[in-house]
Design an enzyme around this catalytic site. Structure first.
Site, PDB file in Angstrom:
ATOM      1  N   THR A  91      37.649  42.635  30.732  1.00 40.36           N
ATOM      2  CA  THR A  91      38.287  42.309  32.002  1.00 40.36           C
ATOM      3  C   THR A  91      39.627  43.026  32.027  1.00 40.36           C
ATOM      4  O   THR A  91      40.611  42.542  31.473  1.00 40.36           O
ATOM      5  CB  THR A  91      38.483  40.789  32.137  1.00 40.36           C
ATOM      6  OG1 THR A  91      37.200  40.169  32.072  1.00 40.36           O
ATOM      7  CG2 THR A  91      39.137  40.436  33.457  1.00 40.36           C
ATOM      8  N   LYS A 166      34.744  41.222  39.275  1.00 39.03           N
ATOM      9  CA  LYS A 166      35.033  40.320  38.158  1.00 39.03           C
ATOM     10  C   LYS A 166      36.387  39.629  38.358  1.00 39.03           C
ATOM     11  O   LYS A 166      36.515  38.414  38.207  1.00 39.03           O
ATOM     12  CB  LYS A 166      35.036  41.120  36.840  1.00 39.03           C
ATOM     13  CG  LYS A 166      35.649  40.428  35.642  1.00 39.03           C
ATOM     14  CD  LYS A 166      34.866  39.202  35.200  1.00 39.03           C
ATOM     15  CE  LYS A 166      35.551  38.536  34.005  1.00 39.03           C
ATOM     16  NZ  LYS A 166      34.964  37.238  33.678  1.00 39.03           N
ATOM     17  N   LYS A 235      47.246  36.439  32.599  1.00 37.92           N
ATOM     18  CA  LYS A 235      47.045  37.891  32.448  1.00 37.92           C
ATOM     19  C   LYS A 235      46.007  38.388  33.453  1.00 37.92           C
ATOM     20  O   LYS A 235      46.212  39.383  34.151  1.00 37.92           O
ATOM     21  CB  LYS A 235      46.578  38.187  31.009  1.00 37.92           C
ATOM     22  CG  LYS A 235      46.469  39.650  30.644  1.00 37.92           C
ATOM     23  CD  LYS A 235      45.341  39.883  29.622  1.00 37.92           C
ATOM     24  CE  LYS A 235      43.975  39.667  30.270  1.00 37.92           C
ATOM     25  NZ  LYS A 235      42.808  40.156  29.530  1.00 37.92           N
TER      26      LYS A 235
END
Lengths: 288, 288, 288, 288
Positions: A91, A166, A235
């Site tokens: 990711t 995503k 994050k």
């Protein structure tokens, strides 16, 4: 297929194990080699450097963040020059994916294929794979994705598209948790137990895992140990924010969840689950 | 059971029809009597005033807003003095429900039982009923709720609790639509079609009607005709806001959806669906 | 004093000119040397590289962004090894300032001294200087700050403190503009002209330049040409956001102004003034 | 002039005293008559009912909220039928002002003239008066406004315009406090004392009372005793919110301050100053 796998954290280890089980010829690499022991015992080869794991047909990477991906690609003994098609499951940010796409273009090729699912789903081969890249390249990866996931979604030929999906999905998880936390806190203040509220939700039009899984965490106060820690959630939300800035897309609910992730870490520490944003909601209401 | 029903809008009419079908002895009332024709033809009696419909065992009300409920209870020929147990199905504010609870206490009793579901679900007897009130009173209503709904949730003995749950649920619908709109707009800006994004969502952990139903509206731009018009959505969100103010519960995502409902009505008119908040999201991103 | 100056944009040029006027022995450098003509004609020396300008007692830099500062410090012929005390006037991120502080520590020393004021203020020597760094180092710079500014604020011995103050100040400008835009839009919708609203504000407790200057822009629709372009404003707000993330400080109003900067650029282009966030407010209200 | 004054709270008492001092023939009324003692001693007449105070040329009202104004106008012995021009100084909602305007139209006439300033300013005759209504009617009030204020702003002939301006101004105070609290909290986290931050602000382009007065409260933690209590602030912000809903104006910063007022009251009680929203900002950052 002769493949390499870079990054043997909880997720990567489980994914690599399923590839091995499916009969692939697997070479693995991890920054600390001891994480590879079990896989080597099961038949995998251990590479000393990333590039060594990139000599087969495909090399997959599953790493913690942008910096880790940059290191295995552009760093010393990185895979940039390796012959294997690079499939990135991490990711990571849209900008980095665009850079990786450009830099692999004339060489081995690049597919982005981030996954949805936590470690237990990875172990069970039940991940959801979101893939984007040149058709032929993604086709070639199909058996690999089948070995690690329950379903593959193809979202186009531009690799970064998979990362946008995503990141958008992770944002929607946070948004669902935030909304549920606000509604449950209001309900509690009005004399309704969180459990009763959750039963109504999952018994009606909110009967999806995102509500039942995270709803249980909120009802039972299971914020520790973290399934996915708040700083990692922050994050990821920062990556969504960077994409939104680049695309000039205002996302006010993203602002809310980022603020609540900051508040949660500030008040409850870095080891709390990202669903801990519910604690920020409760605290603001004086109900903690 | 000898029952009365006040309010024959799309929802009330369907609910009353199912009560009649279930064999109850039904008296109906509506501000404009012509809405009762079909039910009368099917065997219902028509009352000239609300209080006349309140002479049986139970009188149910399904009305548009707080003012309409106040009128049939406290207005001329209102049901306040009537012998029937008052069961309120309307989506109304917590403060009004508390007042109704107090004022019915020494008389007929009061149950709050708002419902989830749109007119087609009401016609099919597939509503979800969220009920709160004294145990004995709610017990008495069980066969009536069964006639109109697929499931009843009991959320306590304080009537207003049912309204908090209903309002919280409506808020969560708006929050899910807002989050999906933000994620889809980001995805589109990143080259992903809305349809592809929705398939990933409903194919993974977001496989609930709230995403599939509203997701279709967003993908197909089906904001007209409105299933539930934006001004009604704003009215409901204002009721949530009033409850949040009274309980001192900060709800930042509520602020976002209320602003987007205002923006949607300001830019697209009052006849747009409440899912039209997606239009506000797109417009802000310059993608309308 | 023998000093160097790096970066001759509108701001830097004006600051350098005032240093020259004050009698200092000035060497200047700019990426495109032609910007230095006027200053050279007035007595400045032209350096071919940044490090060449860093051979005096102090070298000041006034550059567009983090990348530009990194280039003149760490890039080829950068000033990192130069003997001069580095005084950074640029609006840059906290993380970079911390890195600059560390890397200059054992060498020439480092003072951060960002400024408030637009080009006309710079030309008139009327800037406000916010300085932080070791006491002795800041003392040494006092006459230089006096030559370019009307007042110097010392906010501590940690250089990054000055940047936090500068970034916080820029955020507060945006917040004031946003609030004024919301209030003016509400007032207009209520039949009050923007001009009348502004007169009340600046005639009462809002009688500060931040309201009178930006209020005029909002009243007169003077969003072009930009005094400070929206993308630069967004860049600054992103630096605030990065500092807020690092410090775990939730800043919901920052989220609002960042979203409105994105919306403004998306809908009105990159050449609009950062006060153009008022256009995003008006558009959402259907009043554009 | 023969005038009446309704409402002798801290503000109303001071305003009435100044009218008396200016030589007007004053009749006062208050719900609890003992508040009138001092004024009666100084020469005012005490009315037993509102309507009795409305027999002169002008009757002014300065009351706590919408309900109190409704009571003295529409309640028993209300001023609706009285001959005096009604001048309303209260901070009340736009909808109520529109109703008052309609209902007074064919009778005595109606001017809305809310004021800016706290009790000390009222005592000193230094209020700011924002007036709207028919020109002739406002003209007639000029000497009265002069007796109580330092300046009168006329914002049109529609009375509600004055309330929109007043509400917008109060909103801007809250927005300025919120922004300052966010910036100060970020600054503190970055090692800058709140005092130092405030000095930079008020020494540069933020040199207005709204920053210096509220900045002192934030720097010195003077949230008690409240100059203006948080629940009153929330009441005002709810009036702004109602106006924004009616006008379809999205106001995201309003949402932030309303949430922070709720949080402040929930966590710190009802007796805290409305500037206490800074406490909500600090708490979310884990810095309380």
């Amino acid at each position: 297929m002769k493949i390499g796998f870079l990054g043997l954290g909880q997720m990567g280890h489980a994914m690599a194990a399923n590839l091995l089980k499916a009969g692939h010829d697997l070479t693995v690499w991890n920054r600390s080699a001891d994480k590879a022991k079990e896989l080597v015992a099961a038949g995998a080869r251990l590479a000393a450097t990333p590039v060594e794991a990139g000599q087969g047909e495909v090399v997959m990477s599953m790493l913690a963040d942008d910096a880790a991906v940059e290191a295995v690609v552009y760093g010393e003994n990185g895979i940039l020059g390796a012959p294997a098609l690079h499939v990135s499951h991490s990711t990571i940010g849209v900008t980095l994916v665009e850079r990786l796409t450009r830099d692999h273009a004339a060489r081995s090729g690049f597919v982005s294929a981030p996954v949805f699912g936590r470690p237990p789903a990875a172990q069970a081969g039940k991940l959801f794979v979101v893939a984007a890249g040149e058709t032929e390249a993604v086709d070639r990866c199909a058996p690999l994705f089948e070995a690690m996931g329950q379903r593959t979604f193809r979202v186009g030929t531009t690799p970064s598209a998979a990362n946008v999906v995503k990141l958008g999905g992770n944002f929607m998880i946070m948004a669902a948790v935030e909304a549920m936390a606000e509604a449950m806190t209001l309900a509690e203040a009005g004399g309704v137990e969180r459990r009763a509220m959750l039963e109504v939700l999952t018994g009606t039009i909110f009967n999806a895992p995102v509500y039942s899984l995270y709803g249980e965490i909120l009802v039972e106060d299971r914020f520790r140990p973290a399934g996915f820690a708040a700083p990692l959630g922050l994050k990821d939300m920062n990556l969504v924010d960077a994409a939104a800035t680049a695309s000039r897309v205002p996302m006010p609910v993203l602002g809310v969840v980022r603020d609540h992730l900051r508040a949660t870490i500030a008040n409850h520490g870095a080891d709390v689950d990202w669903a801990g944003i519910a604690l920020a909601v409760r605290q603001a209401a004086g109900r903690d």
